[in-house]
Design an enzyme around this catalytic site. Structure first.
Site, short mmCIF file in Angstrom:
data_model
loop_
_atom_site.label_atom_id
_atom_site.label_comp_id
_atom_site.label_asym_id
_atom_site.label_seq_id
_atom_site.Cartn_x
_atom_site.Cartn_y
_atom_site.Cartn_z
N ASP A 1 37.90 -4.90 5.34
CA ASP A 1 36.60 -4.47 6.10
C ASP A 1 35.39 -4.88 5.60
O ASP A 1 34.62 -5.54 6.40
CB ASP A 1 36.69 -2.92 6.60
CG ASP A 1 36.90 -2.13 5.18
OD1 ASP A 1 37.15 -2.65 4.15
OD2 ASP A 1 36.83 -1.00 5.22
N GLU B 1 35.17 1.30 -6.13
CA GLU B 1 34.31 2.66 -5.84
C GLU B 1 33.49 2.92 -6.61
O GLU B 1 32.55 3.90 -6.29
CB GLU B 1 35.74 3.48 -5.75
CG GLU B 1 36.80 3.33 -4.80
CD GLU B 1 36.37 3.69 -3.43
OE1 GLU B 1 35.55 4.15 -3.12
OE2 GLU B 1 37.37 3.20 -2.45
N GLU C 1 32.74 6.46 9.41
CA GLU C 1 32.45 5.10 10.16
C GLU C 1 32.05 5.16 11.36
O GLU C 1 31.24 4.52 12.06
CB GLU C 1 33.60 4.19 10.14
CG GLU C 1 34.07 3.54 8.68
CD GLU C 1 34.37 4.65 7.79
OE1 GLU C 1 34.39 4.32 6.59
OE2 GLU C 1 34.91 5.56 8.25
N GLU D 1 43.55 8.78 11.46
CA GLU D 1 42.98 7.80 10.39
C GLU D 1 43.32 6.40 10.83
O GLU D 1 42.79 5.36 10.77
CB GLU D 1 44.04 8.12 9.10
CG GLU D 1 43.70 7.09 8.12
CD GLU D 1 42.33 7.11 7.37
OE1 GLU D 1 42.02 6.19 6.33
OE2 GLU D 1 41.50 7.74 7.60
#
Length: 658
Positions: A422, A289, A558, A529
């Site tokens: 992902d 992150e 996204e 979500e």
């Protein structure tokens, strides 16, 4: 009468006793008598002696532990962990012989003059841009001071003649710069060419782009009022929350402000970075992150603005993350303390997620290219090669977890394109693009993974036959799709733009429709979500079904990210229209009047969406940025041929052929 007895004989004495009073009278009272410590000790019982010995031993142990703790604190306060200090010593460059008028310097001067003719500065007016090692008096880095000392006389001799260089609107006098001459070339002039390549002055914003600017300013108003300098805004309670304590939202939004042309806001944020952003903090950060948000944000802002302050900060932060790679397998730990250099796995496991360890490569590779420090790139590419060589994959699909000690996949047989896996697939393609399409291993792994997705994870819903990507657990298929998976249509379209098979575009279009419907079929027009898809014909069921625990929306990017790529590749304006609908839904259901936007708990209740009181940094760092680029009429604005976006929407340059 008997005679009296004779007196006893005097005792025999073979020594003489001498008393020295030294001017004091002799006192034999009880108050003056003293017994030896040993005699006192012998008069104690065994129990008493054992108790005293135990207490003394305990105190000695406590003192020893305290000394170790104090030593660790001094080590932390020294500014660098031992591992980082060792690395810095290894990469410290050797001072080259001074050359006043070399051909290389003349070439750099030519580049500067040429770029000044073509470049139009965008950003805060009158920005004082300092060289990398003179950010501020208080914020000067340790390695900058060492380089300053290393220059010594060489720099003084070289700067006998005052020469003024105009650099992106700032005036820099050579004798004021503290970095080495060749370092100035690497850290300033060379990246300046790249900055002018990925950033071109755009046309004035159109009406939809103005809508994005207004939304950003509203979000920024809340952050400035209630959370300035903190990680995240809590807009409903008008306060903030901390994650790393490093101004996460501010750094994530730097390049967004530049792209949107918000000069005053950028100037204020830059001032905070210069004066307040200090990485010498005793705090754990998540490697993934912090890399994609902080390191990526600083690097992209450096390329867009040309301001060396951001490169200096990026290099400092990158060095502090390096201890995470000191594992037996070279698979990095998930967390690292940027003040002490102590890296570790989460408390509950020794595993890292595959997405985390394989989605930091773009940033570290670029940091190596800019600084000349090879260790950054070497560390992340070793991870990539290791993952490539592992068994346990299924036609290019990878499990979600990997052990930092053994370097092997854990929880095998579970495959998803959602959380924890992902961006592994995203970064395979983007690294190949970043490196000039030369690293065929990355391309092969990406193409193989797409074929694995088609073979094992693709299904169609009922009744509208929406194509979706599910999950596979030990051979059992689950019709579950995270909103995170909506990155995939955009990634597929990006691959087609760079020459990959046309059938990837067919899949991209189909998945883009599905992601749009995940928003459209909700009462608020915002995606949950997690969605579950109905695979069996039922008259009373929609394609998209949502469980109560999954119906929240976190302002994620996204869907609009993929809309941006699909529009850039196809120029089909319906993708712009879909993005505009989503922006209107954000404004209607997540906007907080006092400033900011809040994630919501229930996308299925338009009357009571239930704000969660949190604005994630990626809303201003990604979501609004992609919407602004989606609505642009200028397809060359951050062209897909000149830059590649990291997974936090921070643009980095595609490397020019050597």
């Amino acid at each position: 009468m008997y005679p009296p007895p004779a007196p006893p004989p005097a005792p025999h004495r073979d020594f003489i006793s001498v008393t020295l009073s030294l001017g004091e009278s002799y006192d034999n009272s009880k108050s003056r008598r003293r017994r030896s410590c040993w005699r006192k000790w012998k008069q104690l019982s065994r129990l008493q002696r054992n108790v005293i010995l135990f207490v003394l031993g305990f105190l000695i142990l406590c003192g020893f532990l305290y000394s170790l703790h104090t030593a660790d604190q001094w080590k932390a306060l020294s500014g660098r962990p031992a591992e980082v200090e060792k690395m810095k010593q290894e990469v410290l460059p050797v001072l080259p012989a001074p050359q006043k008028e070399s051909a290389e310097q003349e070439g750099f001067a030519d580049i500067l003059s040429q770029k000044r003719q073509r470049h139009f500065r965008r950003g805060p007016p009158h920005l004082q841009i300092r060289p990398p090692n003179t950010v501020s008096k208080d914020g000067m880095q340790d390695d900058a001071k060492e380089r300053e000392a290393a220059l010594g006389k060489a720099q003084q001799e070289e700067n006998t003649q005052r020469t003024v260089i105009s650099w992106r609107g700032a005036v820099i006098e050579p004798e004021q710069a503290t970095e080495l001459p060749y370092k100035r070339a690497e850290a300033s002039i060379k990246p300046l060419v790249l900055a002018s390549k990925i950033w071109k002055e755009p046309a004035p914003p159109n009406e939809r782009q103005k809508g994005v600017i207004e939304a950003f300013l509203h979000a920024w108003k809340g952050y400035q009022k209630f959370a300035w300098g903190h990680d995240e805004l809590k807009p409903v309670s008008k306060t903030f929350s901390e994650w790393f304590g490093l101004g996460l939202t501010l750094i994530d939004a730097l390049d967004t402000m530049w792209i949107l042309g918000l000069k005053q806001e950028f100037k204020q944020a830059r001032k905070w970075v210069s004066e307040n952003l200090d990485f010498q903090k005793n705090v754990d950060v998540n490697l993934f992150e912090s890399t994609i948000r902080i390191l990526g944000g600083l690097l992209s802002t450096y390329h867009l603005s040309g301001d060396s302050l951001f490169l200096t900060k990026a290099e400092d932060f990158g060095k502090r993350l390096m201890p995470a790679f000191t594992t037996p397998s070279k698979i990095p730990y998930s967390d690292v303390n940027i003040g002490t250099g102590f890296a570790h796995s989460p408390q509950w496991t020794s595993d890292s997620t595959v997405a985390e360890v394989t989605s930091i490569q773009l940033e570290f590779r670029e940091l190596s290219r800019l600084t000349g420090i090879k260790k950054f790139q070497e560390a992340v590419e070793e991870v990539t090669k290791h993952i490539h060589s592992l068994s346990g994959k299924k036609d290019g699909l990878v499990p979600m977890f990997i052990n930092t000690n053994s370097g092997l996949f854990t929880h095998p047989g579970v495959f998803t394109l959602g959380a924890r896996a992902d961006s592994y697939y995203e970064y395979l393609l983007k690294q190949w693009i970043q490196g000039g399409k030369k690293e065929t291993q990355l391309l092969e792994d990406y193409v193989k993974a797409i074929e694995g997705i088609k073979a094992h994870l693709l299904r169609q819903s009922q009744p509208r036959k929406l194509t979706f990507v599910g999950e596979l657990a030990h051979g059992r298929f689950s019709a579950k799709m995270d909103h995170l998976v909506c990155f995939l249509p955009g990634t597929l379209a990006l691959g087609v733009h760079h020459g990959l098979p046309a059938d990837h575009m067919d899949l991209a279009r189909a998945l883009m429709e599905t992601c749009y419907q995940m928003n459209q079929q909700m009462e608020t027009g915002l995606s949950p979500e997690i969605a579950h898809f109905n695979m069996y014909p039922r008259a009373d069921h929609k394609d998209v079904e949502v469980k109560p625990a999954d119906r929240h929306n976190l302002l994620r990017p996204e869907t609009v990210e993929s809309l941006f790529y699909l529009y850039r590749v196809t120029r089909d304006r319906k993708y712009q229209d879909w993005g505009w609908e989503i922006l209107q839904s954000f404004n209607k259901y997540t906007r907080v009047p006092s400033g900011g936007y809040s994630s919501i708990n229930n996308v299925q209740n338009s009357h009571k969406p239930e704000p969660r009181d949190k604005m994630e940094s990626f809303f201003v760092g990604e979501t609004l940025k992609y919407l602004y680029l989606l609505f642009s009429d200028d397809l060359e604005l951050l062209s897909l041929d000149s830059c590649v976006f990291n997974t936090e929407a921070h643009p980095l340059p595609i490397w020019a052929p050597a």
